[in-house]
Write a protein that holds these residues in place. Structure first.
Motif, mmCIF file in Angstrom:
data_model
loop_
_atom_site.group_PDB
_atom_site.id
_atom_site.type_symbol
_atom_site.label_atom_id
_atom_site.label_comp_id
_atom_site.label_asym_id
_atom_site.label_seq_id
_atom_site.Cartn_x
_atom_site.Cartn_y
_atom_site.Cartn_z
ATOM 1 N N ALA A 87 130.271 79.898 49.737
ATOM 2 C CA ALA A 87 130.474 79.309 51.061
ATOM 3 C C ALA A 87 131.956 79.239 51.407
ATOM 4 O O ALA A 87 132.358 79.507 52.546
ATOM 5 N N SER A 88 132.781 78.898 50.429
ATOM 6 C CA SER A 88 134.221 78.804 50.650
ATOM 7 C C SER A 88 134.828 80.158 50.976
ATOM 8 O O SER A 88 135.779 80.253 51.752
ATOM 9 N N CYS A 89 134.281 81.211 50.381
ATOM 10 C CA CYS A 89 134.773 82.560 50.675
ATOM 11 C C CYS A 89 134.528 82.917 52.143
ATOM 12 O O CYS A 89 135.383 83.524 52.790
ATOM 13 N N PHE A 90 133.380 82.526 52.653
ATOM 14 C CA PHE A 90 133.099 82.758 54.074
ATOM 15 C C PHE A 90 134.043 81.934 54.949
ATOM 16 O O PHE A 90 134.626 82.445 55.914
ATOM 17 N N TYR A 91 134.195 80.666 54.605
ATOM 18 C CA TYR A 91 134.945 79.736 55.445
ATOM 19 C C TYR A 91 136.450 80.008 55.415
ATOM 20 O O TYR A 91 137.146 79.790 56.410
ATOM 21 N N SER A 92 136.973 80.490 54.306
ATOM 22 C CA SER A 92 138.421 80.692 54.175
ATOM 23 C C SER A 92 138.853 82.133 54.388
ATOM 24 O O SER A 92 140.049 82.434 54.285
ATOM 25 N N LEU A 93 137.927 83.021 54.682
ATOM 26 C CA LEU A 93 138.244 84.440 54.838
ATOM 27 C C LEU A 93 139.403 84.718 55.795
ATOM 28 O O LEU A 93 140.332 85.452 55.441
ATOM 29 N N PRO A 94 139.400 84.174 57.019
ATOM 30 C CA PRO A 94 140.493 84.517 57.942
ATOM 31 C C PRO A 94 141.870 84.060 57.476
ATOM 32 O O PRO A 94 142.885 84.660 57.847
ATOM 33 N N PHE A 95 141.924 83.029 56.653
ATOM 34 C CA PHE A 95 143.203 82.519 56.188
ATOM 35 C C PHE A 95 143.853 83.451 55.164
ATOM 36 O O PHE A 95 145.056 83.357 54.915
ATOM 37 N N MET A 96 143.054 84.345 54.596
ATOM 38 C CA MET A 96 143.598 85.374 53.711
ATOM 39 C C MET A 96 143.849 86.662 54.486
ATOM 40 O O MET A 96 144.900 87.302 54.333
ATOM 41 N N VAL A 97 142.911 87.054 55.331
ATOM 42 C CA VAL A 97 142.996 88.340 56.020
ATOM 43 C C VAL A 97 144.137 88.374 57.031
ATOM 44 O O VAL A 97 144.932 89.330 57.060
ATOM 45 N N GLN A 98 144.252 87.361 57.865
ATOM 46 C CA GLN A 98 145.207 87.418 58.970
ATOM 47 C C GLN A 98 146.674 87.503 58.533
ATOM 48 O O GLN A 98 147.422 88.322 59.075
ATOM 49 N N PRO A 99 147.140 86.696 57.557
ATOM 50 C CA PRO A 99 148.528 86.869 57.114
ATOM 51 C C PRO A 99 148.794 88.235 56.490
ATOM 52 O O PRO A 99 149.856 88.833 56.720
ATOM 53 N N LEU A 100 147.828 88.746 55.720
ATOM 54 C CA LEU A 100 147.992 90.070 55.115
ATOM 55 C C LEU A 100 148.053 91.151 56.186
ATOM 56 O O LEU A 100 148.912 92.042 56.140
ATOM 57 N N GLN A 101 147.164 91.058 57.143
ATOM 58 C CA GLN A 101 147.152 92.049 58.219
ATOM 59 C C GLN A 101 148.460 92.012 59.005
ATOM 60 O O GLN A 101 149.039 93.061 59.328
#
Length: 218
Positions: A87-101
């Protein structure tokens, strides 16, 4: 106060950090190639993928938790630490993807083109050229994802409940203390969370500013 500190149960914090660490590690390996793809893609579906990835930022945690709860009933993951991780992977996904992108999109395009001309594949360019040159964005992604997971409440409550030693993380423990009007312990737990969050963010900003100064001197 001293007696309260002496008898303080640190298990919820240990669970919170364990959950955040595992979630951050999983999301790093999932998000790295995905963020790289988004940063390089010119597909007409790119806005759709970006919007889908960012949904957890705007959706109420209770909404997301409710549907994850329904899905987890079928695979028996509710009220378990494994369920919290998923569940945490779903909820925190954008916080990892957006800075990397954002970090990848800010790279010098000539540097990437030179890598391709030299015969390196896209994956080689990602790991040997792009990744070493987005250290501030990488650190931000890791720290923000970790911190965000530590502070989760709504999704955690709906998916995991409050099982001591299994799903009772720090945010749930604070909620229960307030509910029982044990404000003394709630203040202590909240102060610890505040202190950790501030120190983590301070380290991120200090590192990013130091990297900017180093970059400016080159």
């Amino acid at each position: 106060m001293l007696e309260t500190l002496k008898n303080l149960d640190l298990t919820p914090f240990i669970l919170s950090f364990k959950l955040a660490g595992i979630t951050t590690l999983i999301l790093f390996f999932i998000s790295l190639p995905f963020a790289w793809y988004l940063s390089q893609s010119k597909s007409k579906f790119k806005p759709f993928l970006e919007a889908l990835t960012a949904l957890p930022i705007v959706l109420p945690p209770s909404f997301l938790g409710f549907y994850i709860l329904i899905v987890f009933v079928e695979i028996d993951l509710n009220f378990s630490f494994t369920g919290l991780v998923v569940a945490s992977c779903f909820y925190s996904l954008p916080f990892m993807v957006q800075p990397l992108q954002g970090g990848f999109e800010g790279l010098n395009k000539n540097m990437l083109e030179a890598s391709y001309i030299a015969g390196k594949s896209k994956m080689q360019t990602l790991f040997h050229v792009a990744l070493p040159n987005i250290r501030p964005a990488l650190l931000t992604a890791l720290i923000i994802t970790f911190s965000h997971t530590v502070g989760e409440f709504g999704v955690i409550l709906m998916i995991g409940g409050s099982i001591p030693g299994e799903t009772k993380v720090a945010s749930i423990a604070i909620y229960e203390m307030v509910d029982m009007m044990d404000y003394g312990k709630a203040h202590i737990y909240s102060a610890i969370m505040l202190g950790i969050s501030f120190v983590v963010l301070l380290l991120v900003y200090v590192f990013n500013h130091s990297q900017k100064r180093v970059g400016g001197l080159k």
